[in-house]
Write an enzyme that holds these catalytic residues in place. Structure first.
Site, PDB file in Angstrom:
ATOM      1  N   ASP A  41       1.076  -7.796  10.635  1.00 27.65           N
ATOM      2  CA  ASP A  41      -0.204  -7.341  11.201  1.00 27.65           C
ATOM      3  C   ASP A  41      -0.408  -7.813  12.640  1.00 27.65           C
ATOM      4  OD1 ASP A  41      -0.749  -6.165   8.784  1.00 27.65           O
ATOM      5  OD2 ASP A  41      -2.769  -7.036   8.592  1.00 27.65           O
TER       6      ASP A  41
ATOM      7  N   GLY B  83       0.809  -1.214   0.000  1.00 22.28           N
ATOM      8  CA  GLY B  83       0.000   0.000   0.000  1.00 22.28           C
ATOM      9  C   GLY B  83       0.836   1.255   0.000  1.00 22.28           C
TER      10      GLY B  83
ATOM     11  N   GLU C  17      -1.461   3.009   6.613  1.00 20.33           N
ATOM     12  CA  GLU C  17      -1.536   3.993   5.526  1.00 20.33           C
ATOM     13  C   GLU C  17      -2.410   5.193   5.918  1.00 20.33           C
ATOM     14  OE1 GLU C  17       0.525   3.877   3.256  1.00 20.33           O
ATOM     15  OE2 GLU C  17       1.144   1.776   3.295  1.00 20.33           O
TER      16      GLU C  17
ATOM     17  N   ASP D 292      10.550  10.973  13.514  1.00 23.67           N
ATOM     18  CA  ASP D 292       9.152  10.967  13.076  1.00 23.67           C
ATOM     19  C   ASP D 292       8.414  12.192  13.607  1.00 23.67           C
ATOM     20  OD1 ASP D 292       9.033  10.309  15.731  1.00 23.67           O
ATOM     21  OD2 ASP D 292       7.791   8.517  15.486  1.00 23.67           O
TER      22      ASP D 292
ATOM     23  N   HIS E 286       6.856   7.277   9.247  1.00 22.47           N
ATOM     24  CA  HIS E 286       7.351   5.996   9.755  1.00 22.47           C
ATOM     25  C   HIS E 286       8.088   6.237  11.064  1.00 22.47           C
ATOM     26  CE1 HIS E 286       7.123   4.389   5.417  1.00 22.47           C
ATOM     27  NE2 HIS E 286       6.139   3.864   6.132  1.00 22.47           N
TER      28      HIS E 286
HETATM   29 ZN   LIG Z   1       4.342   3.526   5.425  1.00 24.44          ZN
END
Ligand SMILES: [Zn+2]
Length: 678
Positions: A277, A174, A214, A236, A223
């Protein structure tokens, strides 16, 4: 641990870098957004998590070359459900966050729903399906985002989060656009086999976390390792995520130390890392703050979107404001939940309420001091045609027993002035499907005038009424009666909110107060008070209930206690612990059979006593609701008060853990609790 399976791939940064090269305007917008975000976070971090919920309208564009790629509605719904867990810290696997990071895991207070109104104001499922001859889509050039290149055109990105689901080239899972990118390609793209947690979703990306990651980018999260090519220099731009060298893959064992971030190491279980995940399950409060800045700044039009408002049954213009986050303007509002908590009215102690829509308690200031400001968002539900009206904003001394038009009209001056008009303003022209924010300067009444209310001297309610006609019923669909609750529920152009003026309350401001009873001029009523903690059912499973954490005591005072005893001391789920105080054992507790003569008002104090520390970022609500019944009428809600309590975790420079609590907006440090429990 060696990981030989497929690895997460996200090309958001590649897309971002290409845009930087191609579009000087994007570079400039991105810089402006970053400056705004830093200023927002710096200025507002002390307020903690947003108490309101932002609900984002989503359109899912399924672009399929094979039957399998034409994923089912069930698979799409499973993805929405995952997002509503992950961005609310309601995902069960958050329990797997290592103890060292648990205090940082935050409820971002963002939810997602499939759109119900399309850009042309037709009803929609929020799903489009497009068959394509393209067997796989590369990222470069964004072909999936245009019908001309075999994809699907976006819906207006200022009103919808566009999500394309398709077969991406190679192993790409993605990519997203940060805020500030071109409108025509704004949104996120997810591989068909990494979407949702059912159907064709395939391990190890079968728990819907690719979309969580995303959409994190779409809300301006980077990130977690900072995206530098090598080393520890990147950031970040989030204050509570450890500095980290590189991305982590698979399912690492805790801890993974890099960049001197021991002993706890990388926060590889954050959604913005590259783990599988099953191994990412948290956002931090710092990330939630950046997303708040995005929603109040570059993506503020999403918060005002009409994408979740069904096209109205009649075509005429219809000015309205929301009673609750999920309100769609239906008359009457079908919600069984309280009508006095509108997020479309908010107070700020300074005139920054357009860029920070978090409600603050107003503050009494001496003559010559600065004003407070009240903001009201006025929407137009119509498909076409701009609308005009007049917004009238009123205040009242806080009570769970308010009616209409007194005391809001200023006609009640005993025992003190009990209400009045804050101001009246034309709404200006509000476009179809659009909204406007009106600002009112306000000087709340002096708490000293309300000494008769004891502790409850500085607590006021607000009511907004949009009039579209100069004479009764003033454009209301249901003519107003003395039943304020019914007026608000029946008419979508009346909204209501309780507030507390923060001032130096003797003894500390650790307790919150409200008044209950009956206003003058009404019949004798039989009252019942309920004590609830909204949303606790979802939190209880995760042991995050207010009742898991501490004790709620309600001081009824000697007079109300006597009234209660006269009525037989009716009640459930309560314990009397001293002459005047009850402990609320669980949400849903009540006391009843309280006979109120007209004009009888009682001040009650609500006190929360935590048992030990809660090193976490949370928002808790506690609600007191008054119901009334009479000789020949059924029990109806009269009104109520919502008490907001926040916890905020922070690590101080010396590494000492500290916790700041916010009770009703009055920030206080843990050891200062005034104890009324034995
Ligand atoms: Zn990313």
């Amino acid at each position: 641990m060696e990981n030989n399976g497929p690895q997460r791939t996200c090309e958001t940064m590649e897309e971002h870098r290409e845009l930087l090269k191609k579009e000087p305007a994007y570079r400039e917008r991105k810089l402006q957004i970053e400056r705004f975000t830093r200023r927002y976070v710096r200025t507002n971090a002390r307020e903690g998590l947003r108490s309101g919920i932002v609900i984002i309208p989503v359109v899912v564009h399924v672009v399929h070359n094979t039957a399998a790629q034409n994923i089912s509605d069930a698979q799409i719904n499973s993805q929405i459900a995952v997002l509503n867990q992950d961005f609310r810290r309601l995902n069960p696997d958050v329990a797997g966050v290592p103890a060292a990071f648990q205090p940082l895991a935050a409820d971002a207070r963002i939810e997602f729903r499939l759109a119900v109104r399309d850009p042309n104001c037709n009803p929609t499922t929020g799903i489009t399906r497009t068959e394509t001859s393209v067997t796989s889509f590369p990222r470069a050039g964004n072909p999936v985002k245009s019908a001309a290149t075999g994809g699907a055109d976006p819906w207006p990105s200022d009103r919808y989060l566009n999500v394309w689901v398709c077969r991406l080239s190679g192993v790409l899972l993605g990519y997203a656009h940060f805020p500030g990118g071109p409108a025509a390609t704004d949104g996120v793209v997810i591989r068909d086999t990494a979407f949702g947690n059912t159907g064709t979703a395939a391990a190890p990306f079968d728990r819907g976390r690719t979309a969580t990651h995303e959409i994190g980018h779409w809300l301006n999260l980077a990130h977690i390792w900072g995206d530098e090519e090598v080393g520890c220099g990147g950031s970040d731009n989030v204050g509570d995520t450890p500095n980290q060298a590189d991305e982590n893959y698979g399912c690492p064992a805790f801890p993974q130390v890099s960049c001197g971030n021991g002993p706890n190491g990388d926060m590889f279980m954050n959604y913005m890392d590259y783990t599988d995940d099953a191994c990412m399950f948290m956002l931090t409060a710092g990330q939630a703050g950046r997303m708040d800045a995005t929603l109040y700044g570059p993506r503020s039009s999403i918060v005002a979107s009409d994408g979740l408002v069904p096209p109205p049954p009649s075509p005429g213009v219809d000015l309205w404001s929301k009673d609750r986050p999920e309100d769609t303007g239906a008359e009457p509002d079908p919600s069984p939940l309280p009508m006095w908590e509108s997020d479309d009215i908010w107070v700020r102690r300074q005139n920054d309420g357009v860029t920070n829509q978090e409600h603050q308690n107003p503050e009494h200031r001496d003559p010559g001091g600065p004003d407070n400001f009240v903001y009201v968002r006025v929407r137009n539900r119509a498909c076409r045609g701009a609308a005009n009206g007049t917004l009238k904003l009123y205040w009242a001394k806080a009570s769970t027993a308010l009616s209409w038009p007194a005391p809001w009209d200023g006609s009640v001056s005993s025992p003190a002035l009990m209400g009045g008009l804050v101001g009246s303003q034309p709404t200006g022209s509000v476009p179809a499907g659009g909204s406007t924010i009106l600002q009112f300067a306000w000087r709340p009444p002096n708490p000293d005038d309300y000494a008769v209310f004891g502790g409850d001297r500085s607590h006021f309610c607000l009511l907004g009424r949009i009039e579209t006609a100069p004479t009764a019923p003033f454009g209301m669909t249901f003519p107003e009666t003395t039943n304020l609750y019914a007026n608000v529920q029946n008419n979508n152009n009346i909204v209501w909110k309780n507030i507390t003026v923060v001032d130096e309350v003797p003894g500390g401001g650790r307790m919150a107060w409200t008044s209950v009873g009956a206003l003058a001029g009404e019949e004798v009523t039989i009252g019942r008070l309920t004590f609830t903690a909204p949303g606790e059912d979802r939190k209880q499973e995760l042991e995050r209930s207010l009742f898991d954490w501490g004790t709620i005591a309600v001081d009824l005072g000697p007079d109300l206690i006597e009234r209660w005893r006269d009525g037989g001391a009716a009640g459930e789920r309560i314990d009397l612990i001293d002459d005047t105080t009850i402990v609320v054992a669980e949400s849903g507790a009540w006391i009843g059979n309280l006979k109120f003569e007209p004009g009888e008002l009682y001040t009650i104090g609500v006190h929360f006593e935590p048992k030990g520390d809660r090193e976490t970022n949370e928002v808790f609500f506690f609600e007191v609701t008054q119901y009334a019944s009479g000789e020949d009428r059924e029990e109806v809600p009269v009104g109520g008060m919502r008490f907001v309590m926040k916890t905020r975790y922070r690590e101080q420079r010396r590494g000492v853990l500290d916790q700041v609590l916010t009770f009703n907006g009055a920030e206080f440090l843990r050891p200062q609790l005034h104890t009324i429990l034995g």
